[in-house]
Design a protein around this motif. Structure first.
Motif, PDB file in Angstrom:
ATOM      1  N   VAL A 131       1.790   6.522   4.219  1.00 33.61           N
ATOM      2  CA  VAL A 131       2.517   6.857   2.990  1.00 33.61           C
ATOM      3  C   VAL A 131       1.551   6.934   1.825  1.00 33.61           C
ATOM      4  CG1 VAL A 131       4.332   6.167   1.402  1.00 33.61           C
ATOM      5  CG2 VAL A 131       4.596   5.739   3.845  1.00 33.61           C
ATOM      6  N   PHE A 132       0.626   5.981   1.785  1.00 29.25           N
ATOM      7  CA  PHE A 132      -0.343   6.015   0.695  1.00 29.25           C
ATOM      8  C   PHE A 132      -1.123   7.312   0.727  1.00 29.25           C
ATOM      9  CE2 PHE A 132      -4.515   5.447  -1.098  1.00 29.25           C
ATOM     10  CZ  PHE A 132      -4.210   4.901  -2.334  1.00 29.25           C
ATOM     11  N   PHE A 177      -0.234  10.098   2.014  1.00 30.66           N
ATOM     12  CA  PHE A 177       0.628  11.219   1.645  1.00 30.66           C
ATOM     13  C   PHE A 177       0.598  11.410   0.128  1.00 30.66           C
ATOM     14  CE2 PHE A 177       5.009  12.746   0.551  1.00 30.66           C
ATOM     15  CZ  PHE A 177       4.818  14.043   0.997  1.00 30.66           C
ATOM     16  N   GLY A 178       0.817  10.313  -0.597  1.00 29.63           N
ATOM     17  CA  GLY A 178       0.777  10.382  -2.063  1.00 29.63           C
ATOM     18  C   GLY A 178      -0.576  10.877  -2.549  1.00 29.63           C
ATOM     19  N   GLU A 220      -4.585   1.944   4.187  1.00 32.98           N
ATOM     20  CA  GLU A 220      -3.872   1.194   5.203  1.00 32.98           C
ATOM     21  C   GLU A 220      -2.716   1.974   5.798  1.00 32.98           C
ATOM     22  OE1 GLU A 220      -4.754  -2.960   3.007  1.00 32.98           O
ATOM     23  OE2 GLU A 220      -2.792  -2.744   3.937  1.00 32.98           O
ATOM     24  N   THR A 221      -2.032   2.742   4.994  1.00 35.70           N
ATOM     25  CA  THR A 221      -0.838   3.368   5.550  1.00 35.70           C
ATOM     26  C   THR A 221      -0.806   4.857   5.303  1.00 35.70           C
ATOM     27  OG1 THR A 221       0.504   3.209   3.588  1.00 35.70           O
ATOM     28  CG2 THR A 221       0.427   1.259   5.012  1.00 35.70           C
ATOM     29  N   THR A 247      -2.770  19.203  -4.495  1.00 36.76           N
ATOM     30  CA  THR A 247      -1.926  20.100  -5.273  1.00 36.76           C
ATOM     31  C   THR A 247      -2.493  20.276  -6.677  1.00 36.76           C
ATOM     32  OG1 THR A 247      -0.117  19.121  -4.042  1.00 36.76           O
ATOM     33  CG2 THR A 247       0.475  20.675  -5.747  1.00 36.76           C
ATOM     34  N   SER A 248      -3.039  19.206  -7.247  1.00 37.86           N
ATOM     35  CA  SER A 248      -3.632  19.330  -8.577  1.00 37.86           C
ATOM     36  C   SER A 248      -4.800  20.309  -8.556  1.00 37.86           C
ATOM     37  CB  SER A 248      -4.115  17.965  -9.083  1.00 37.86           C
ATOM     38  OG  SER A 248      -3.015  17.119  -9.292  1.00 37.86           O
ATOM     39  N   ALA A 288       4.204  29.030  -6.803  1.00 35.59           N
ATOM     40  CA  ALA A 288       5.359  28.259  -6.329  1.00 35.59           C
ATOM     41  C   ALA A 288       5.271  28.087  -4.816  1.00 35.59           C
ATOM     42  CB  ALA A 288       6.652  28.971  -6.715  1.00 35.59           C
ATOM     43  N   THR A 312       0.817  -1.208   0.000  1.00 38.44           N
ATOM     44  CA  THR A 312       0.000   0.000   0.000  1.00 38.44           C
ATOM     45  C   THR A 312       0.852   1.259   0.000  1.00 38.44           C
ATOM     46  OG1 THR A 312      -1.531  -1.284   1.331  1.00 38.44           O
ATOM     47  CG2 THR A 312      -1.993   1.060   1.082  1.00 38.44           C
ATOM     48  N   GLY A 313       1.968   1.219   0.733  1.00 40.48           N
ATOM     49  CA  GLY A 313       2.874   2.360   0.740  1.00 40.48           C
ATOM     50  C   GLY A 313       3.376   2.639  -0.661  1.00 40.48           C
ATOM     51  N   TRP A 360       2.335  16.747 -14.139  1.00 38.79           N
ATOM     52  CA  TRP A 360       2.513  18.204 -14.168  1.00 38.79           C
ATOM     53  C   TRP A 360       3.911  18.627 -14.604  1.00 38.79           C
ATOM     54  CZ3 TRP A 360      -1.537  21.464 -13.771  1.00 38.79           C
ATOM     55  CH2 TRP A 360      -2.719  20.968 -13.193  1.00 38.79           C
ATOM     56  N   GLY A 375       1.721   2.209  -3.272  1.00 38.32           N
ATOM     57  CA  GLY A 375       0.632   2.934  -3.937  1.00 38.32           C
ATOM     58  C   GLY A 375       0.799   4.426  -3.757  1.00 38.32           C
ATOM     59  N   GLY A 376       1.251   4.834  -2.550  1.00 40.13           N
ATOM     60  CA  GLY A 376       1.497   6.243  -2.296  1.00 40.13           C
ATOM     61  C   GLY A 376       2.608   6.765  -3.187  1.00 40.13           C
ATOM     62  N   VAL A 396      -5.939  24.144 -19.643  1.00 41.97           N
ATOM     63  CA  VAL A 396      -6.908  24.986 -20.350  1.00 41.97           C
ATOM     64  C   VAL A 396      -6.956  24.606 -21.830  1.00 41.97           C
ATOM     65  CG1 VAL A 396      -7.428  27.348 -21.065  1.00 41.97           C
ATOM     66  CG2 VAL A 396      -6.727  26.883 -18.722  1.00 41.97           C
ATOM     67  N   PHE A 417       1.688  12.250  -9.987  1.00 37.97           N
ATOM     68  CA  PHE A 417       1.565  13.703  -9.853  1.00 37.97           C
ATOM     69  C   PHE A 417       2.744  14.402 -10.524  1.00 37.97           C
ATOM     70  CE2 PHE A 417       3.024  17.364  -7.323  1.00 37.97           C
ATOM     71  CZ  PHE A 417       2.003  18.247  -7.614  1.00 37.97           C
ATOM     72  N   PHE A 424      -3.342  23.748  -8.582  1.00 36.15           N
ATOM     73  CA  PHE A 424      -2.849  24.138  -9.903  1.00 36.15           C
ATOM     74  C   PHE A 424      -4.016  24.493 -10.818  1.00 36.15           C
ATOM     75  CE2 PHE A 424       1.304  21.457  -9.566  1.00 36.15           C
ATOM     76  CZ  PHE A 424       1.807  22.394  -8.695  1.00 36.15           C
ATOM     77  N   GLN A 425      -5.088  23.699 -10.745  1.00 36.93           N
ATOM     78  CA  GLN A 425      -6.247  23.982 -11.594  1.00 36.93           C
ATOM     79  C   GLN A 425      -6.909  25.291 -11.203  1.00 36.93           C
ATOM     80  OE1 GLN A 425      -8.314  20.350 -10.958  1.00 36.93           O
ATOM     81  NE2 GLN A 425      -7.231  19.258 -12.572  1.00 36.93           N
ATOM     82  N   LEU A 471       1.323   7.288  -6.628  1.00 37.39           N
ATOM     83  CA  LEU A 471       0.550   8.524  -6.765  1.00 37.39           C
ATOM     84  C   LEU A 471       1.468   9.745  -6.841  1.00 37.39           C
ATOM     85  CD1 LEU A 471      -2.430   7.824  -4.355  1.00 37.39           C
ATOM     86  CD2 LEU A 471      -2.489   7.973  -6.836  1.00 37.39           C
ATOM     87  N   LEU A 472       2.552   9.717  -6.035  1.00 38.00           N
ATOM     88  CA  LEU A 472       3.511  10.820  -6.083  1.00 38.00           C
ATOM     89  C   LEU A 472       4.132  10.923  -7.477  1.00 38.00           C
ATOM     90  CD1 LEU A 472       5.525  10.663  -2.732  1.00 38.00           C
ATOM     91  CD2 LEU A 472       3.977  12.451  -3.508  1.00 38.00           C
ATOM     92  N   MET A 507      -0.684  25.390 -18.476  1.00 41.40           N
ATOM     93  CA  MET A 507      -1.836  25.848 -19.251  1.00 41.40           C
ATOM     94  C   MET A 507      -2.387  24.769 -20.171  1.00 41.40           C
ATOM     95  SD  MET A 507      -2.734  28.824 -18.342  1.00 41.40           S
ATOM     96  CE  MET A 507      -3.643  29.596 -19.627  1.00 41.40           C
ATOM     97  N   VAL A 537      -0.953  14.683  -1.793  1.00 38.54           N
ATOM     98  CA  VAL A 537      -0.099  15.497  -2.665  1.00 38.54           C
ATOM     99  C   VAL A 537      -0.756  15.629  -4.028  1.00 38.54           C
ATOM    100  CG1 VAL A 537       2.059  15.565  -3.943  1.00 38.54           C
ATOM    101  CG2 VAL A 537       2.085  15.053  -1.510  1.00 38.54           C
ATOM    102  N   ARG A 538      -1.128  14.491  -4.607  1.00 41.98           N
ATOM    103  CA  ARG A 538      -1.646  14.529  -5.972  1.00 41.98           C
ATOM    104  C   ARG A 538      -2.979  15.255  -6.024  1.00 41.98           C
ATOM    105  NH1 ARG A 538      -4.472  10.540  -9.397  1.00 41.98           N
ATOM    106  NH2 ARG A 538      -4.348  11.437 -11.488  1.00 41.98           N
ATOM    107  N   VAL A 567      -4.698  27.921 -12.876  1.00 45.20           N
ATOM    108  CA  VAL A 567      -4.802  27.925 -14.336  1.00 45.20           C
ATOM    109  C   VAL A 567      -6.207  28.365 -14.778  1.00 45.20           C
ATOM    110  CG1 VAL A 567      -4.812  26.394 -16.309  1.00 45.20           C
ATOM    111  CG2 VAL A 567      -2.969  26.257 -14.676  1.00 45.20           C
TER     112      VAL A 567
END
Lengths: 240, 323
Positions: free
Chosen positions: B165-166, B168-169, B162-163, B176-177, B273, A68-69, A83, A71-72, A129, A79, B180-181, A75-76, A126, B172-173, B184
């Motif tokens: 760390v997951f 956290f990811g 479960e964790t 933060t997205s 930023a 699962t970690g 971008w 998975g994090g 957009v 991301f 950004f949107q 995702l990072l 952008m 963040v995604r 923009v």
């Protein structure tokens, strides 16, 4: 708008033969930047999209080992790539993502300079957009209607996508005994002669002859009109 | 001067510049001249190109010189690589000063985002049904489950994962997205930014009001207090960046709309930023601190207040002496 901008725009507003976009440097010389149209840019994007998919798969395989970690971590990475993939490449690789590099393109500033971090972040963020309402529709319409093929991100950041010049071989005049032309030639006529002679090695002899015949009275008695013209060219270029 | 003589006389210089440019990114390669001499060489090259033009030399020679000038131009004007000192200066001095300079947009973003929150919380405590104008019944149910005081080990959205760390990811995604949107979206004449600010304000306000009304005080407020400073500030900064851009498009002032848009984007991306860094920090706190149920709730409140003070002090104090 500063006077230079106005002058430049007036110049660029004149009908253009090709996509060359004149930019004046602080030293007072003009650079011709050849902007790239939607088709090579879309192809470059497609290549980059494929590379991104490969990155996702690789990261997923690595992250999968960490439960699962992991998975994090995935995702990072998702991301970061979503971008910052184009930003990172444009800043570290002279304005070119791998896709642009393959297509011979690069992103630069309107003034011909390399991208600053803000320029790259703006033009790539952008994309959100440009993508609207779906499939980059807005970006493509904007590109097709803009003189320099700018999408919204390029307008926002003040950037262009141009062809990286393939370094041409330096022009050489054919090795031939120069002959004085039978008449005094005007500067633009002299230039045309030299242009012709420099192009000769890159076209077929038949085509060269055909083009040379257009010179009319200059070559009327010559058996090889192309060679005669390049002999004249050598003379006006100053070879003795 | 004839073209051949011109080329003959200056070609060695052009070749030297070429080999200088070829060697620029490699170490241990002999350069034909020192970098200090490069600008002078470049100006001479520009002069050659101008001469070639005014004398009507051939197209081939033009192209060759133009290509060389383009390469040299890029080398001379390449952006200064951000030195560590300039990054430190941006963080410690320029950024807070920038935020204060754009305070109007920050205030507008704060009203659009925090306004709904501050209205909905008391409104729901008086008329609880108001919450369901924003939240669906399923949303409300899942929120209730997440922040139920019966939970002992962990709470917040972590129940589903479960964790840490997951999460956290995920934070963040996701967050933060959205930030950004929000920024923009300013390019759509500010509409995108306004939408994201109001939407998130309404959603957060309804959730907070609903859970407060149910009495889930310590679980919900204890959970959000830690990361609230960073996350809410980051959203408001993103909103300020987007509104700055939207306003430039709506009312460009003395500039053309295109130039105003471009300038505003440069300001907005700098605001963004800082927001991005705050989003990362918020995700870190949310994933690794806010979810800890073993920490006494008072400690969480104190830490939350401290982080608000730190954020506020950072944006208000540094970089004043120069402005």
């Amino acid at each position: 708008m500063t006077p230079t901008h106005a002058a430049k725009d007036a110049m660029n507003d004149a009908p253009r033969l090709d996509t060359a976009n004149a930019v004046e440097t602080p030293e007072g010389v003009e650079l011709a930047l050849r902007v790239a149209g939607p088709v090579p840019r879309c192809l470059a994007w497609l290549l980059d999209a494929c590379i991104r998919v490969v990155i996702y798969i690789l990261v997923a395989m690595i992250a999968g080992a960490f439960g699962t970690g992991g998975g994090g971590l995935f995702l990072l990475a998702l991301f970061a790539v979503e971008w910052f993939y184009p930003v990172a490449f444009e800043l570290l690789n002279h304005g070119a993502t791998p896709g642009k590099r393959v297509l011979g393109l690069r992103a630069i500033r309107d003034d011909g300079g390399p991208l600053a971090w803000t320029d790259s972040v703006i033009r790539n963020f952008m994309r959100t957009v440009d993508f609207l309402p779906m499939g980059y529709a807005l970006g493509i319409v904007c590109m097709l209607t803009h003189r320099d093929f700018k999408r919204v991100g390029d307008l926002a950041a003040g950037t262009l996508v141009v062809y990286t010049d393939a370094a041409d071989l330096p022009p050489v005049l054919p090795e031939i005994q120069p002959i004085a032309p039978p008449a005094v030639l005007l500067p633009h006529e002299q230039k045309t002669l030299i242009d012709f002679a420099e192009r000769m090695p890159r076209i077929t002899p038949e085509r060269a002859t055909e083009l040379a015949r257009a010179a009319g009275p200059l070559i009327d008695d010559a058996e090889d009109p192309a060679a005669r013209l390049s002999a004249y060219a050598g003379w006006v270029a100053g070879q003795r | 001067m004839k073209q051949s003589q011109f080329t003959e006389r200056h070609e060695p210089e052009w070749l030297e510049i070429e080999s200088y440019l070829d060697a620029r990114n490699r170490r241990n390669v002999d350069r034909p001249f020192s970098p200090a001499e490069f600008p002078r060489r470049y100006r001479r090259l520009c002069q050659h190109l101008s001469l070639a033009r005014s004398r009507g030399y051939s197209h081939g020679l033009h192209q060759r010189l133009e290509h060389l000038v383009t390469r040299a131009h890029e080398q001379l004007y390449q952006g200064r690589r951000g030195s560590l000192a300039s990054v430190v200066r941006f963080v410690l001095v320029d950024y807070p000063a920038l935020v204060r300079r754009e305070w109007r947009y920050l205030l507008a973003a704060a009203l659009m985002f925090m306004g709904p929150v501050l209205i909905l919380i008391p409104a729901i405590s008086i008329v609880p049904e108001v919450a369901f104008t924003v939240l669906s019944v399923e949303d409300a149910a899942s929120m209730e489950e997440m922040y139920s005081p019966d939970l002992r080990s962990r709470y917040g959205r972590e129940r589903e994962a479960e964790t840490d760390v997951f999460m956290f990811g995920f934070y963040v995604r996701n967050n933060t997205s959205i930030g950004f949107q929000t920024f923009v979206g300013g390019a759509l004449f500010g509409l995108g930014t306004v939408f994201f600010l109001l939407f998130n304000g309404l959603h957060i306000g309804a959730t907070a009001g609903h859970l407060t009304h149910l009495g889930y005080i310590d679980t919900f407020w204890g959970f959000v207090s830690g990361h609230s400073a960073f996350e809410l500030t980051a959203i408001m900064l993103s909103g300020a960046a987007g509104l700055r851009v939207g306003m430039a498009l709506l009312a460009p002032g003395a500039q053309t709309r295109r130039l105003a848009f471009r300038d505003a984007m440069q300001v907005g991306v700098r605001l963004m930023a800082g927001a991005a860094v705050l989003f990362l920090a918020a995700a870190f706190v949310e994933a690794f601190w806010s979810s800890r149920a073993e920490v006494p709730v008072m400690v969480k409140y104190v830490v939350g207040v401290l982080l608000w003070l730190v954020t506020f002090a950072y944006l208000m104090l540094p970089g004043r002496e120069e402005s």
